[in-house]
Design a protein around this motif. Structure first.
Motif, PDB file in Angstrom:
ATOM      1  N   SER A 370      -7.001  -5.224   2.676  1.00 26.41           N
ATOM      2  CA  SER A 370      -8.284  -4.171   3.042  1.00 26.41           C
ATOM      3  C   SER A 370      -7.711  -3.303   4.108  1.00 26.41           C
ATOM      4  O   SER A 370      -8.413  -2.351   4.267  1.00 26.41           O
ATOM      5  CB  SER A 370      -9.536  -5.131   3.687  1.00 26.41           C
ATOM      6  N   VAL A 371      -6.478  -3.439   4.580  1.00 25.22           N
ATOM      7  CA  VAL A 371      -6.161  -2.580   5.527  1.00 25.22           C
ATOM      8  C   VAL A 371      -4.519  -1.855   5.113  1.00 25.22           C
ATOM      9  O   VAL A 371      -3.887  -1.426   5.850  1.00 25.22           O
ATOM     10  CB  VAL A 371      -5.939  -3.379   6.986  1.00 25.22           C
ATOM     11  N   PRO A 454      -7.757  -2.694  10.673  1.00 24.62           N
ATOM     12  CA  PRO A 454      -7.926  -1.365  10.082  1.00 24.62           C
ATOM     13  C   PRO A 454      -7.247  -0.054  10.787  1.00 24.62           C
ATOM     14  O   PRO A 454      -7.300  -0.069  11.895  1.00 24.62           O
ATOM     15  CB  PRO A 454      -9.461  -1.268   9.973  1.00 24.62           C
ATOM     16  N   PHE A 458      -9.402   4.747   7.624  1.00 19.94           N
ATOM     17  CA  PHE A 458      -9.984   3.920   6.832  1.00 19.94           C
ATOM     18  C   PHE A 458     -11.748   4.160   6.860  1.00 19.94           C
ATOM     19  O   PHE A 458     -12.263   4.304   8.017  1.00 19.94           O
ATOM     20  CB  PHE A 458      -9.549   2.275   7.042  1.00 19.94           C
ATOM     21  N   PRO A 463     -12.775  -3.400   4.669  1.00 23.52           N
ATOM     22  CA  PRO A 463     -12.562  -4.417   5.345  1.00 23.52           C
ATOM     23  C   PRO A 463     -13.997  -5.492   5.431  1.00 23.52           C
ATOM     24  O   PRO A 463     -13.833  -6.720   5.582  1.00 23.52           O
ATOM     25  CB  PRO A 463     -12.547  -4.038   6.859  1.00 23.52           C
TER      26      PRO A 463
END
Length: 700
Positions: A370-371, A454, A458, A463
């Motif tokens: 997610s990052v 993050p 983003f 996330p």
């Protein structure tokens, strides 16, 4: 009128919020819309027509002539297509109209947005659909209607739809748990987020002189200045007048849009700053953070500044992150991650805490995914941000409580300690039971978790989709076990105990930057996914496809499309950076070095002509070094050029291509930069073709 008086009157003046709706909508229409917003009830088109007309009247009164469906495609930024309210009449004039159909649905062209193979270029039709749970607002004299975005065949093409689905998933499973605890008052559970936004401000005129900043958002070259952040004098320091004026202007623009901008301060690196909002529900927080990033850039231009949101715009100083403060609350105002005065006796809190522990351990790969992007790869693992290894910080007190549950021993609660500061006039302050750990990727900070991984560019939707879904999955498992048990209390105690025993490997309260932790994490079996190409394949593993399809967040096809989009973005980003480096060397750096060398040679010749016995060692030595480095620069640039052409040989396999960009192209870029930065340190400042770090970081 004083500034403090103006803020309440200014706040949300550009938002079609609850106050405006209550004032402008018929009572029954308002009630129907609120049901949709609170409980997800569908909205009849006749009601949508009334809402649309009220929206239009409100917007027109504020000078608005156009509306747009404001959506969040897979580019990571927002998109909008503007249409005017005008509608022709029979006598050749126009009236201002806005129908319920126009409010509820739009049809932007979907072919030119990232789709990861979901749509061919000729399959252009796409739809936007109104998200009635998010307030419409006015930006740039346009009525903006928050919407979701999907294709003609129904595939999700945006970041908002899966976020809304993940919020529904955790709501459903959390309510099952609350019911077991006898809570009949809560009808909805929401996740809340407060995303802290870090950014750099530099002079706009200097920014425009650097191709790397214009094309890539970060400096690809730049020798270290005499001073960086060594003195630690910028963090929380006095804010420069020019920056303070910018921050004041930014606050006001955000407040008009209903964004709860709260905190502003200097960050660690020179020219770096931070803005933090008050918590709001995750959907609103995501929309507001997108608006915040957009406004940061727009307001900066008014002040002759440029706002840089890249994760690592300058080498040698801290990069920028976006700390995602995440919690779970009920619609009755109860924070489910609030330990209370006696967390060891708070069974409900311990169960939700256990769910998060298990979720982070079992899905550490997804949190890393997610990052993942090219920019954040520069930041993660440096001594400024968490490492790429996902772990949790709980603090001493919670760990002792969980240890006592595991071992069956009694927990002795520690009394609060009063800080003695040695000055009688200062107030006595109770010491917190646990310290903060700023090196941890996922830290418990009192009644929330701070996900620190993050990057600053983003969208926080990614996330939070992951967090909501993985916790929803574990809560569903817990609910299944507890609902089928004969003795709830006994089953609950055993569940908390077993969860901690099986997943405590993810908990680490020490220094995440240390080499010892890297070795320890490996022993524990934790993943160390150092780069984006390492991380992204985990997204489409069987385990994770099963997770997202079970909770109806993504289809398998949508997941593979996102994998392709993210992997392609990584490759394209590094390709653009490499091409920019080659361009800067050929057209700026090499000509400047050769010109400076020529000036030195000319000066030496003139010196010898005038004074035949004079020493020209400084000129000769410097020219020799410059010539050797220029030759090395030329060779490395030619090599990078060749390697970029060879990238086409790897295009059939996306993972292979990404690995090539990481291992070959990026390595050559670093080598090329090292030579160019050494040349910068040798050349006179007036001959160097673009502003140096000294000017960029300190001259505002």
């Amino acid at each position: 009128m004083s500034a403090t008086t103006r803020v309440p009157e200014m706040f949300a003046t550009m938002v079609f919020n609850d106050h405006v709706m209550k004032e402008r909508l018929p009572k029954e229409t308002y009630k129907a819309l609120k049901k949709t917003m609170m409980n997800g009830k569908s909205l009849d088109l006749s009601i949508a027509n009334i809402v649309a007309n009220a929206m239009k009247d409100w917007a027109v009164e504020k000078g608005v002539t156009h509306f747009t469906h404001w959506f969040q495609p897979m580019t990571g930024i927002t998109a909008e297509k503007h249409d005017s309210f005008i509608s022709p009449t029979a006598n050749g004039e126009v009236i201002m109209e806005f129908s319920g159909k126009e409010l509820v649905r739009g049809e932007p062209d979907a072919s030119s947005f990232p789709s990861g193979g979901l749509r061919a270029t000729f399959e252009a039709r796409g739809y936007t659909a109104w998200d009635p749970t998010a307030y419409a607002f006015i930006k740039d004299n346009t009525l903006c209607i928050p919407t979701v975005f999907y294709s003609y065949s129904g595939e999700v093409l945006d970041k908002k739809t899966p976020l809304l689905r993940s919020m529904e998933a955790i709501n459903k499973q959390a309510l099952r748990i609350l019911k077991l605890f006898g809570d009949t008052t809560a009808s909805r559970v929401i996740t809340t987020v407060g995303p802290e936004q870090e950014y750099f401000l530099i002079d706009k005129a200097l920014y425009e002189q650097r191709k790397d900043l214009v094309f890539c958002g970060r400096t690809l070259f730049g020798a270290k200045p005499p001073k960086g952040q060594e003195l630690e004098d910028h963090y929380f320091g006095a804010i420069k007048t020019r920056v303070l004026d910018y921050m004041k202007d930014l606050d006001e623009e955000l407040w008009k849009l209903g964004v709860l901008a709260k905190t502003k301060h200097n960050e660690v690196a020179p020219a770096q700053h931070e803005l933090a909002p008050i918590f709001s529900n995750t959907n609103t927080a995501t929309d507001h953070n997108q608006l915040t990033m957009e406004m940061m850039k727009k307001v900066a231009v008014r002040h002759g500044l440029t706002c840089l949101l890249h994760e690592k715009p300058f080498a040698g100083v801290n990069g920028s992150g976006k700390h995602n403060n995440w919690s779970i609350s009920t619609d009755t105002g109860i924070n489910l991650l609030e330990p209370g005065d006696s967390p060891c006796e708070n069974a409900q809190f311990l169960l939700f805490l256990s769910a998060v522990i298990k979720a982070v351990d079992e899905y550490q790969d997804l949190l890393r995914v997610s990052v993942a992007n090219a920019g954040n790869d520069h930041r993660l693992g440096a001594n400024e941000a968490p490492p790429a290894i996902v772990s949790m910080f709980l603090g001493e007190e919670l760990c002792e409580i969980l240890e006592s549950i595991e071992t069956g021993s009694s927990y002795n609660k520690k009394d609060a300690v009063v800080m003695k500061l040695g000055v009688h006039t200062l107030p006595r302050i109770a010491k917190d039971t646990t310290d903060r750990n700023r090196t941890s990727p996922f830290a418990f900070t009192g009644n929330k978790f701070e996900f620190r991984m993050p990057g600053s560019t983003f969208s926080v939707s990614g996330p939070n989709i992951i967090l909501n879904t993985i916790v929803a999955e574990v809560l569903s498992q817990f609910a299944d076990q507890l609902e089928s048990s004969d003795d709830f209390t006994s089953a609950l105690n055993q569940l908390v105990k077993n969860t901690y025993t099986e997943h405590k490997r993810i908990i680490f309260n020490g220094n995440n930057y240390s080499e010892e932790w890297v070795a320890e994490a490996k022993k524990r079996g934790l993943l160390n996914l150092k780069s984006t190409p390492d991380a992204l394949p985990y997204f489409v593993s069987d385990k994770n496809i099963e997770l997202f399809t079970k909770h109806k967040i993504f289809t398998s096809t949508e997941m593979h499309s996102r994998y392709e989009i993210l992997m392609e973005s990584y490759c394209k980003t590094i390709n653009i950076e490499a091409l920019t480096m080659v361009d800067m060397v050929k057209k700026q750096i090499l000509p400047a070095v050769l010109k400076y060398s020529g000036k030195l040679c000319k000066a030496a010749i003139e010196k010898k002509t005038l004074l035949s016995l004079s020493c020209c060692e400084p000129e000769e030595s410097l020219v020799n070094r410059l010539s050797n480095l220029a030759a090395c620069l030329y060779k490395k640039t030619s090599r990078l050029d060749t390697e970029l052409l060879a990238a086409k040989e790897h295009e059939k396999d996306l993972k292979e291509l990404a690995d090539y960009y990481r291992d070959v192209i990026f390595t050559s870029m670093q080598e090329l930069r090292a030579v160019a930065d050494e040349l910068e340190a040798l050349c006179s400042e007036d001959c160097w073709p673009y502003p140096t770090y000294s000017k960029l970081l300190f001259y505002i």
